[in-house]
Design a protein around this motif. Structure first.
Motif, PDB file in Angstrom:
ATOM      1  N   ALA A  66      -7.729  -6.416   0.378  1.00  0.00           N
ATOM      2  CA  ALA A  66      -6.725  -6.565  -0.411  1.00  0.00           C
ATOM      3  C   ALA A  66      -5.996  -8.180   0.161  1.00  0.00           C
ATOM      4  N   ARG A  67      -5.676  -8.021   1.439  1.00  0.00           N
ATOM      5  CA  ARG A  67      -5.132  -9.269   1.874  1.00  0.00           C
ATOM      6  C   ARG A  67      -5.979 -10.621   1.571  1.00  0.00           C
ATOM      7  N   HIS A  68      -7.464 -10.596   1.752  1.00  0.00           N
ATOM      8  CA  HIS A  68      -8.112 -11.695   1.441  1.00  0.00           C
ATOM      9  C   HIS A  68      -8.198 -11.989  -0.060  1.00  0.00           C
ATOM     10  N   LEU A  69      -8.267 -10.707  -0.798  1.00  0.00           N
ATOM     11  CA  LEU A  69      -8.283 -10.974  -2.300  1.00  0.00           C
ATOM     12  C   LEU A  69      -6.753 -11.827  -2.620  1.00  0.00           C
ATOM     13  N   THR A  94      -1.147  -1.490  11.544  1.00  0.00           N
ATOM     14  CA  THR A  94      -1.005  -3.009  11.692  1.00  0.00           C
ATOM     15  C   THR A  94      -1.821  -3.804  10.578  1.00  0.00           C
ATOM     16  N   ALA A  95      -2.645  -3.077   9.837  1.00  0.00           N
ATOM     17  CA  ALA A  95      -3.253  -3.829   8.632  1.00  0.00           C
ATOM     18  C   ALA A  95      -1.984  -3.807   7.426  1.00  0.00           C
ATOM     19  N   ARG A  96      -1.353  -2.648   7.434  1.00  0.00           N
ATOM     20  CA  ARG A  96      -0.394  -2.815   6.182  1.00  0.00           C
ATOM     21  C   ARG A  96       0.746  -3.935   6.538  1.00  0.00           C
ATOM     22  N   ASP A  97       1.102  -3.499   7.865  1.00  0.00           N
ATOM     23  CA  ASP A  97       2.353  -4.541   8.342  1.00  0.00           C
ATOM     24  C   ASP A  97       1.843  -6.164   7.935  1.00  0.00           C
ATOM     25  N   GLU A 101       3.822  -8.638   5.779  1.00  0.00           N
ATOM     26  CA  GLU A 101       4.334 -10.144   6.357  1.00  0.00           C
ATOM     27  C   GLU A 101       3.719 -11.375   5.403  1.00  0.00           C
ATOM     28  N   GLU A 102       2.478 -11.400   5.133  1.00  0.00           N
ATOM     29  CA  GLU A 102       1.715 -12.300   4.719  1.00  0.00           C
ATOM     30  C   GLU A 102       2.202 -12.366   3.001  1.00  0.00           C
ATOM     31  N   CYS A 103       2.039 -11.438   2.383  1.00  0.00           N
ATOM     32  CA  CYS A 103       2.296 -11.418   1.078  1.00  0.00           C
ATOM     33  C   CYS A 103       3.666 -10.731   0.413  1.00  0.00           C
ATOM     34  N   GLU A 106       6.444  -6.614  -2.051  1.00  0.00           N
ATOM     35  CA  GLU A 106       5.835  -6.040  -3.338  1.00  0.00           C
ATOM     36  C   GLU A 106       4.418  -5.821  -3.182  1.00  0.00           C
ATOM     37  N   ALA A 107       3.718  -6.453  -2.342  1.00  0.00           N
ATOM     38  CA  ALA A 107       2.281  -6.432  -2.172  1.00  0.00           C
ATOM     39  C   ALA A 107       1.735  -4.970  -2.114  1.00  0.00           C
ATOM     40  N   ILE A 108       2.339  -4.113  -1.711  1.00  0.00           N
ATOM     41  CA  ILE A 108       1.982  -2.758  -1.187  1.00  0.00           C
ATOM     42  C   ILE A 108       3.080  -1.485  -1.569  1.00  0.00           C
ATOM     43  N   HIS A 109       2.375  -0.437  -1.887  1.00  0.00           N
ATOM     44  CA  HIS A 109       3.117   0.615  -2.346  1.00  0.00           C
ATOM     45  C   HIS A 109       2.705   1.779  -1.555  1.00  0.00           C
TER      46      HIS A 109
END
Length: 509
Positions: A66-69, A94-97, A101-103, A106-109
């Protein structure tokens, strides 16, 4: 390509991390980038992307993807299941954080309670299933069952990461399929699982592709394997270049015991398969009723008449042949069964491997004692129905495969269990899955062509266990080439035989 269990893959992964000096999260991020590329290629234009991530390794892959998308300009809606607020692994946290941080938040629920409102998946939506993958070892519970059913019933297109959630990658148990994600596409991590080759799982896997992982070569080589996927290079190595000075005598002589009244087409197709497979000479031993059929339909083959007018009654070898195949279209009359019974006893005494297919298997199913006289390293080529008639009814594809392993080992024979992913089962306990083929092969006579092709390769000096790998691969490839030209509905067995030469050429040139 070797196929391993989940425990073996985990061990290979640990050694890979140690050798490469990287963390599991670094590896997951590399895989996530590859997953994002696959998703971009697979998502239909205009579709919203909804990612469901679980608390473990599959969830880490989903979050990294999702982060790379996001980096590529997509705006996936991400839902992370962290029921109770403390269920995610350290890598997942860590992947969630990093995603936040990057997006942005609102990028994650993050879902911390099982009772929550599922997002609207109506309209043009692609769901990415990264809930559990292969890490799940028990069927899904009530809350997750509801989530899976909601996703399945939403009408959204579903792409699963690793393994559709709810499918137990290493289990042979029959599961309730509505409690498993029904993917249109599965992106396997590193390698496929043995369950991918079972017919019962096709509806939940959809089509599948492998997302490569740079595993330690030493770890892969050192890990014992039971299952393997045949690759193009494997077959290319088996096809030897033709000697410029070769004569027909150098290319082997195959005899096919085939045909009966009303079934001479099977003999014709087997002969064409053998000739296209490169046998120097092909003799067809058929009843007298087949004389004009064989001489006009396959003039390149020799014809040897049986004493019987309409069926085989004297299965005997009148000269030294390099390969012997029995079965296509011979029928199951008492006289033919008797003839086969007598011949098997002689062949067994001489330890001469045979290719046994079609009605030869039917004859043995009627008189099972003949199985005791099948020579070692003979190749039997049943489809599922023929196998069950010969060795007993099996409830699932995997049960049939396990039964084939037992039979191959105890009788020291090779079983080519035909299907979408034909399984070549060897007496040493190894199974090779054939990836080539097409629904175009679902037509009468294609198995007869395969029998002839097997005989051709053995006649040219290929060992039976190697011919059993090469022939199904090339046969399936010929079916693919024929379907590309004529479509899957219109291919005939004759077309498959005609495309064998092009299939071999595509491998060797």
């Amino acid at each position: 390509m070797k196929i391993f269990s989940s425990d073996q893959i985990n061990a290979i992964t640990r050694r890979t991390l140690q050798e490469q000096g990287i963390s599991s999260l670094q590896l997951a991020d590399t895989v996530g980038e590859s997953l994002a590329c696959e998703l971009i290629a697979a998502v239909q234009p205009g579709h919203d992307i909804v990612v469901f991530a679980g608390p473990g390794a599959c969830g880490v892959y989903a979050l990294c993807a999702a982060r790379h998308l996001r980096r590529q300009g997509y705006r996936p809606r991400v839902y992370l299941f962290n029921i109770g607020g403390n269920k995610v692994t350290a890598d997942c946290a860590t992947a969630r954080d990093r995603l936040r941080e990057e997006c942005g938040d609102e990028a994650i629920h993050e879902v911390v309670e099982m009772q929550f409102s599922m997002p609207d998946l109506s309209g043009q939506v692609t769901v990415v299933d990264g809930i559990f993958g292969s890490e799940r070892t028990t069927p899904l519970g009530g809350g997750y069952q509801s989530i899976v059913r909601y996703i399945n019933e939403s009408g959204a297109r579903i792409i699963a990461i690793d393994v559709p959630s709810g499918l137990l990658a290493d289990s042979t148990d029959t599961l309730i399929t509505r409690n498993i994600i029904h993917a249109s596409l599965t992106l396997a991590i590193g390698m496929p699982r043995v369950g991918f080759f079972m017919r019962e799982n096709a509806e939940v896997l959809g089509s599948w592709r492998v997302v490569p992982v740079d595993y330690s070569a030493a770890a892969v080589d050192a890990t014992p394997w039971r299952f393997r996927l045949i690759e193009r290079a494997d077959v290319r190595r088996l096809i030897r270049p033709r000697d410029p000075f070769a004569s027909k005598a150098d290319c082997g002589h195959a005899i096919l015991f085939a045909g009966s009244y009303g079934m001479m087409g099977a003999a014709v197709l087997a002969a064409r398969g053998a000739l296209r497979g490169g046998a120097g000479k092909v003799t067809v031993h058929s009843p007298k009723c087949g004389y004009f059929v064989m001489q006009t339909s396959v003039p390149c083959a020799l014809y040897e008449p049986d004493a019987g007018d309409v069926c085989l009654t004297d299965i005997e070898l009148t000269r030294d042949y390099q390969a012997v195949a029995i079965g296509p279209g011979i029928g199951t009359t008492d006289r033919t069964i008797d003839a086969l019974d007598r011949f098997l006893k002689i062949a067994n005494a001489n330890s001469r491997p045979l290719v046994l297919d079609a009605d030869a298997l039917g004859c043995m199913a009627i008189r099972p004692a003949m199985l005791d006289h099948v020579p070692v390293m003979s190749v039997l080529t049943p489809h599922a129905g023929e196998f069950d008639r010969l060795f007993g009814k099996q409830p699932t594809s995997y049960a049939r495969l396990l039964r084939a392993l037992d039979i191959a080992r105890s009788r020291h024979i090779i079983i080519v269990l035909k299907g979408r992913f034909t399984a070549i089962v060897r007496p040493d306990g190894k199974v090779y899955f054939n990836p080539t083929g097409s629904p175009a092969l679902a037509t009468g006579g294609t198995g007869d062509v395969l029998t002839g092709l097997l005989a051709a390769f053995i006649a040219q000096g290929m060992r039976p266990e190697l011919a059993a790998v090469a022939a199904p691969y090339i046969h399936g490839l010929a079916g693919e080439l024929a379907a590309a030209q004529m479509g899957v509905y219109s291919v005939t067995a004759s077309d498959v035989a005609d495309y064998i030469g092009r299939a071999i050429k595509s491998l060797t040139e």
